[in-house]
Write a protein that holds these residues in place. Structure first.
Motif, PDB file in Angstrom:
ATOM      1  N   GLY A   1       0.819  -1.213   0.000  1.00 46.19           N
ATOM      2  CA  GLY A   1       0.000   0.000   0.000  1.00 46.19           C
ATOM      3  C   GLY A   1       0.852   1.263   0.000  1.00 46.19           C
ATOM      4  O   GLY A   1       0.498   2.261  -0.641  1.00 46.19           O
ATOM      5  N   ASN A   2       1.958   1.222   0.719  1.00 46.24           N
ATOM      6  CA  ASN A   2       2.841   2.384   0.772  1.00 46.24           C
ATOM      7  C   ASN A   2       3.499   2.662  -0.578  1.00 46.24           C
ATOM      8  O   ASN A   2       3.600   3.806  -1.003  1.00 46.24           O
ATOM      9  CB  ASN A   2       3.913   2.188   1.840  1.00 46.24           C
ATOM     10  CG  ASN A   2       3.465   2.703   3.194  1.00 46.24           C
ATOM     11  OD1 ASN A   2       3.375   3.899   3.396  1.00 46.24           O
ATOM     12  ND2 ASN A   2       3.139   1.800   4.098  1.00 46.24           N
ATOM     13  N   VAL A   3       3.935   1.589  -1.232  1.00 50.19           N
ATOM     14  CA  VAL A   3       4.591   1.769  -2.530  1.00 50.19           C
ATOM     15  C   VAL A   3       3.553   2.154  -3.597  1.00 50.19           C
ATOM     16  O   VAL A   3       3.850   2.875  -4.543  1.00 50.19           O
ATOM     17  CB  VAL A   3       5.366   0.490  -2.927  1.00 50.19           C
ATOM     18  CG1 VAL A   3       5.993   0.642  -4.300  1.00 50.19           C
ATOM     19  CG2 VAL A   3       6.448   0.197  -1.898  1.00 50.19           C
ATOM     20  N   TYR A   4       2.317   1.702  -3.390  1.00 52.09           N
ATOM     21  CA  TYR A   4       1.247   1.992  -4.343  1.00 52.09           C
ATOM     22  C   TYR A   4       0.843   3.477  -4.306  1.00 52.09           C
ATOM     23  O   TYR A   4       0.349   4.019  -5.301  1.00 52.09           O
ATOM     24  CB  TYR A   4       0.056   1.081  -4.017  1.00 52.09           C
ATOM     25  CG  TYR A   4      -1.211   1.338  -4.791  1.00 52.09           C
ATOM     26  CD1 TYR A   4      -1.180   1.574  -6.166  1.00 52.09           C
ATOM     27  CD2 TYR A   4      -2.455   1.322  -4.164  1.00 52.09           C
ATOM     28  CE1 TYR A   4      -2.350   1.796  -6.876  1.00 52.09           C
ATOM     29  CE2 TYR A   4      -3.623   1.542  -4.863  1.00 52.09           C
ATOM     30  CZ  TYR A   4      -3.568   1.781  -6.219  1.00 52.09           C
ATOM     31  OH  TYR A   4      -4.729   2.013  -6.918  1.00 52.09           O
TER      32      TYR A   4
ATOM     33  N   VAL B   1       8.840   3.889  -7.859  1.00 51.43           N
ATOM     34  CA  VAL B   1       7.746   3.203  -8.548  1.00 51.43           C
ATOM     35  C   VAL B   1       7.149   4.057  -9.670  1.00 51.43           C
ATOM     36  O   VAL B   1       6.587   3.536 -10.633  1.00 51.43           O
ATOM     37  CB  VAL B   1       6.663   2.746  -7.536  1.00 51.43           C
ATOM     38  CG1 VAL B   1       5.789   3.908  -7.108  1.00 51.43           C
ATOM     39  CG2 VAL B   1       5.833   1.626  -8.110  1.00 51.43           C
ATOM     40  N   THR B   2       7.316   5.373  -9.572  1.00 55.21           N
ATOM     41  CA  THR B   2       6.791   6.244 -10.632  1.00 55.21           C
ATOM     42  C   THR B   2       7.809   6.442 -11.752  1.00 55.21           C
ATOM     43  O   THR B   2       7.549   7.195 -12.681  1.00 55.21           O
ATOM     44  CB  THR B   2       6.440   7.631 -10.062  1.00 55.21           C
ATOM     45  OG1 THR B   2       7.601   8.140  -9.399  1.00 55.21           O
ATOM     46  CG2 THR B   2       5.304   7.565  -9.065  1.00 55.21           C
ATOM     47  N   ARG B   3       8.951   5.762 -11.649  1.00 49.34           N
ATOM     48  CA  ARG B   3      10.049   5.924 -12.602  1.00 49.34           C
ATOM     49  C   ARG B   3      10.400   7.392 -12.819  1.00 49.34           C
ATOM     50  O   ARG B   3      10.303   7.915 -13.940  1.00 49.34           O
ATOM     51  CB  ARG B   3       9.684   5.309 -13.945  1.00 49.34           C
ATOM     52  CG  ARG B   3       9.340   3.846 -13.832  1.00 49.34           C
ATOM     53  CD  ARG B   3       9.109   3.342 -15.198  1.00 49.34           C
ATOM     54  NE  ARG B   3       8.627   1.984 -15.190  1.00 49.34           N
ATOM     55  CZ  ARG B   3       8.408   1.298 -16.293  1.00 49.34           C
ATOM     56  NH1 ARG B   3       8.626   1.842 -17.462  1.00 49.34           N
ATOM     57  NH2 ARG B   3       7.973   0.063 -16.223  1.00 49.34           N
TER      58      ARG B   3
ATOM     59  N   SER C   1      10.744   2.977   1.432  1.00 53.22           N
ATOM     60  CA  SER C   1      10.694   4.385   1.077  1.00 53.22           C
ATOM     61  C   SER C   1      11.341   4.618  -0.295  1.00 53.22           C
ATOM     62  O   SER C   1      10.832   5.394  -1.118  1.00 53.22           O
ATOM     63  CB  SER C   1      11.418   5.183   2.159  1.00 53.22           C
ATOM     64  OG  SER C   1      11.269   6.541   1.967  1.00 53.22           O
ATOM     65  N   ILE C   2      12.453   3.919  -0.545  1.00 57.13           N
ATOM     66  CA  ILE C   2      13.134   4.051  -1.841  1.00 57.13           C
ATOM     67  C   ILE C   2      12.274   3.442  -2.954  1.00 57.13           C
ATOM     68  O   ILE C   2      12.128   4.026  -4.032  1.00 57.13           O
ATOM     69  CB  ILE C   2      14.525   3.379  -1.782  1.00 57.13           C
ATOM     70  CG1 ILE C   2      15.429   4.173  -0.824  1.00 57.13           C
ATOM     71  CG2 ILE C   2      15.155   3.306  -3.168  1.00 57.13           C
ATOM     72  CD1 ILE C   2      16.748   3.500  -0.521  1.00 57.13           C
ATOM     73  N   ALA C   3      11.670   2.283  -2.651  1.00 60.70           N
ATOM     74  CA  ALA C   3      10.807   1.644  -3.656  1.00 60.70           C
ATOM     75  C   ALA C   3       9.653   2.578  -4.019  1.00 60.70           C
ATOM     76  O   ALA C   3       9.291   2.721  -5.188  1.00 60.70           O
ATOM     77  CB  ALA C   3      10.271   0.318  -3.124  1.00 60.70           C
TER      78      ALA C   3
ATOM     79  N   ILE D   1       4.542  -2.471  -9.010  1.00 65.64           N
ATOM     80  CA  ILE D   1       4.884  -2.410  -7.580  1.00 65.64           C
ATOM     81  C   ILE D   1       5.739  -3.611  -7.189  1.00 65.64           C
ATOM     82  O   ILE D   1       6.769  -3.477  -6.523  1.00 65.64           O
ATOM     83  CB  ILE D   1       3.600  -2.349  -6.723  1.00 65.64           C
ATOM     84  CG1 ILE D   1       2.877  -1.030  -6.971  1.00 65.64           C
ATOM     85  CG2 ILE D   1       3.930  -2.500  -5.248  1.00 65.64           C
ATOM     86  CD1 ILE D   1       1.487  -0.987  -6.386  1.00 65.64           C
ATOM     87  N   MET D   2       5.316  -4.793  -7.635  1.00 63.36           N
ATOM     88  CA  MET D   2       6.060  -5.994  -7.259  1.00 63.36           C
ATOM     89  C   MET D   2       7.464  -5.973  -7.873  1.00 63.36           C
ATOM     90  O   MET D   2       8.435  -6.389  -7.250  1.00 63.36           O
ATOM     91  CB  MET D   2       5.306  -7.266  -7.691  1.00 63.36           C
ATOM     92  CG  MET D   2       4.004  -7.491  -6.930  1.00 63.36           C
ATOM     93  SD  MET D   2       4.119  -7.285  -5.139  1.00 63.36           S
ATOM     94  CE  MET D   2       5.078  -8.722  -4.678  1.00 63.36           C
ATOM     95  N   LYS D   3       7.554  -5.447  -9.100  1.00 62.15           N
ATOM     96  CA  LYS D   3       8.867  -5.359  -9.747  1.00 62.15           C
ATOM     97  C   LYS D   3       9.769  -4.399  -8.963  1.00 62.15           C
ATOM     98  O   LYS D   3      10.944  -4.679  -8.723  1.00 62.15           O
ATOM     99  CB  LYS D   3       8.692  -4.857 -11.188  1.00 62.15           C
ATOM    100  CG  LYS D   3       9.148  -5.866 -12.220  1.00 62.15           C
ATOM    101  CD  LYS D   3       9.278  -5.279 -13.612  1.00 62.15           C
ATOM    102  CE  LYS D   3       7.974  -4.745 -14.168  1.00 62.15           C
ATOM    103  NZ  LYS D   3       8.056  -4.217 -15.525  1.00 62.15           N
TER     104      LYS D   3
END
Lengths: 274, 283
Positions: free
Chosen positions: A112-115, A167-169, A161-163, A132-134
């Motif tokens: 949820g945080n990375v999403y 995630v938005t590239r 936090s880094i992921a 997200i999983m990648k």
């Protein structure tokens, strides 16, 4: 990750290559009357790993926050020559920020945080799942997607936090002393991770730190800052012939780099008016 | 985490703490208070029997139980009325408290303008407003509802305002950075972040709604069909039907405990996975 990311990041030597961000004569006065930044200029090219190094109170975090659009400049301008600008004058989706604290939402799982950044853009959970999983896999947390932040160690929280930032590239990753609160072993591990991600994705990084060793290990350019008021003292490239890994940490070349950076920092501190 | 199947399996070696050993704490925590209550009830009955105290002065637990059984036809509708008023008031207080809290934190000026009014509403003793409300409200039931609402509403409002204003500044920055709209900020950050504060407000508000429902009914002095437990208390007092008075009192206590348990359970359900207040310390 590398291949799918390729079209988003201009390759080195790209003819369309323009600076990513240009700060011109930026000053920042806080409402308390403190001059946090004075006449700072900085141009960052795509693919650079720039460290902002300096004693506490030299305005390095302020500079980073201003670049991120968290706070206005008092005078001066910030331009994004290679980005599309939104109504707030910020490059739409091109920047990500990693704070000193992991800054995770405790009520959300790692997933949820990375999403979050994608959710705020209106991407559905199912459409975002693969990405997200990648991204979690790139920071080694693919098995922790369902965990809550409280179940993770300090280093793992920072990886989340880094992921989330990746995630938005984004084109530009801003990191504000992200590993200052971590133990030495975890910090070294995360330094290696950040370097690997930087190499794999070609992302541009501006990294705020007060550690000579960290900046000398990570960056290919170091901006040493001076306090009261915050301004640039020295700005120099750091080129090494070796690849930066455990071997480099114990090499003569790294020792010399540290010495050079350390001397610059001492100069900056010594030149302070007390 | 120990899987559930392991947790419930019998101990493998006698040297490890056995089932009773591991659950002794939990067992004692239930048995001790139950034991104390039973002892007190027995003591109560003993004092009544030994001293021969008449029922109209102090009934024994047996007489109270008897009244609870025989007067159930009278007490049950009254309990139902009080429960309804309490629950409706609590529901309204939740909607109103959260809604107004969201409105208040929209800007500093709105808060400056309206917060004093909510404080005045809170600090004025409810019994003092009750006669006014009774005059203006169309029916007594509505008046009771308004009184209970006013009392339950404030803790929910003030906790919610506090919660909405206590959001981690870095998270606010993060949402800003990703260009979150006001609505997204509220929905994905401020509301979940203030959930622990909301739950505190809910627990306090639940208890207060019941108290206010009873006090307001005392003030209203409503009678006849459709009246709540508070009226039955007064009525029993006038008729010197002390066992029934005790029975009504017990029903009120039970209602209070049930409300407390429900609100605590809701708080636990929504917080236990992430919030410190609901976590066991693991050292």
């Amino acid at each position: 990750m590398t291949t799918s990311q390729a079209p988003l990041i201009p390759a080195p030597g790209d003819s369309r290559r323009r600076p990513l961000v240009v700060m011109r004569n930026v000053s920042k006065m806080f409402s308390s009357g403190t001059l946090a930044l004075s006449d700072m200029s900085l141009t960052v090219e795509p693919g650079e790993f720039v460290s902002l190094l300096g004693p506490s109170g030299c305005g390095k975090s302020t500079a980073l926050r201003i670049i991120a659009g968290l706070g206005d400049v008092s005078t001066g301008t910030i331009d994004w020559p290679s980005s599309r600008i939104n109504s707030k004058g910020l490059p739409e989706g091109d920047i990500s920020f990693v704070f000193q604290e992991p800054t995770l939402m405790p009520w959300q799982t790692v997933f949820g945080n990375v999403y979050l950044p994608l959710k705020l853009r209106g991407v559905s959970k199912s459409a975002a799942r693969d990405e997200i999983m990648k991204t979690l896999a790139t920071v080694g947390l693919q098995d922790f997607a369902g965990a809550y932040p409280r179940e993770l160690s300090g280093g793992m929280k920072m990886r989340v936090s880094i992921a989330r930032a990746l995630v938005t590239r984004p084109k530009l990753l801003l990191m504000d002393e992200p590993f200052a609160a971590l133990d030495e072993i975890t910090r070294q591990k995360l330094n290696d991770d950040v370097l690997r991600l930087w190499r794999e994705t070609g992302i541009t990084v501006i990294f705020v730190t007060h550690s000579v060793f960290e900046s000398a290990y990570l960056s290919n350019r170091i901006v040493v800052m001076k306090a009261r008021p915050g301004r640039v003292h020295a700005d120099f490239p750091l080129v090494t012939s070796m690849s930066r890994d455990a071997h480099y940490r114990t090499s003569e070349e790294y020792r010399q780099a540290c010495e050079k950076v350390s001397n610059m920092l001492l100069e900056a501190i010594g030149g302070e008016e007390h | 985490m120990v899987p559930a199947s392991l947790e419930n399996s019998p101990p493998l070696a006698p040297s490890k703490p056995g089932f009773f050993g591991r659950n002794r704490d939990r067992l004692l925590r239930t048995l001790i208070p139950v034991g104390v209550v039973i002892s007190l009830i027995l003591l109560w009955q003993a004092i009544i029997t030994v001293n021969g105290i008449p029922q109209y002065i102090l009934p024994g637990p047996l007489a109270v139980a008897n009244s609870l059984y025989n007067d159930w036809g009278t007490l049950w509708p009254a309990l139902w009325v009080t429960t309804q008023i309490t629950m409706q008031a609590l529901a309204l207080a939740l909607i109103g408290g959260v809604g107004i809290a969201i409105f208040l934190v929209q800007s500093k000026w709105i808060e400056t303008a309206f917060y004093p009014i909510t404080v005045i509403l809170q600090v004025t003793p409810i019994v003092a407003i009750a006669p006014l409300i009774l005059i203006y409200a169309p029916t007594t039931q509505v008046a009771l509802l308004i009184c209970a609402f006013l009392v339950a509403f404030f803790p929910i409002l003030s906790n919610m305002v506090q919660g909405l204003k206590s959001v981690d500044h870095n998270l606010l920055n993060l949402f800003d950075l990703y260009g979150a709209s006001r609505w997204q900020m509220l929905l994905y950050l401020k509301l979940p972040s203030s959930l622990p504060y909301f739950m505190t407000g809910l627990r306090i508000g639940g208890g207060l709604a019941l108290i206010a429902a009873v006090v307001a009914e005392f003030a209203a002095g409503s009678a006849g069909a459709g009246s709540g437990l508070a009226f039955r208390l007064l009525e029993s007092q006038y008729r010197l039907n002390i066992p029934r008075l005790f029975a009504a009192l017990i029903l009120l206590s039970v209602l209070g405990v049930v409300i407390f348990m429900i609100t605590s359970f809701i708080a636990w359900i929504s917080l236990h996975r992430w919030h410190e207040s609901s976590l066991k310390r693991e050292n």
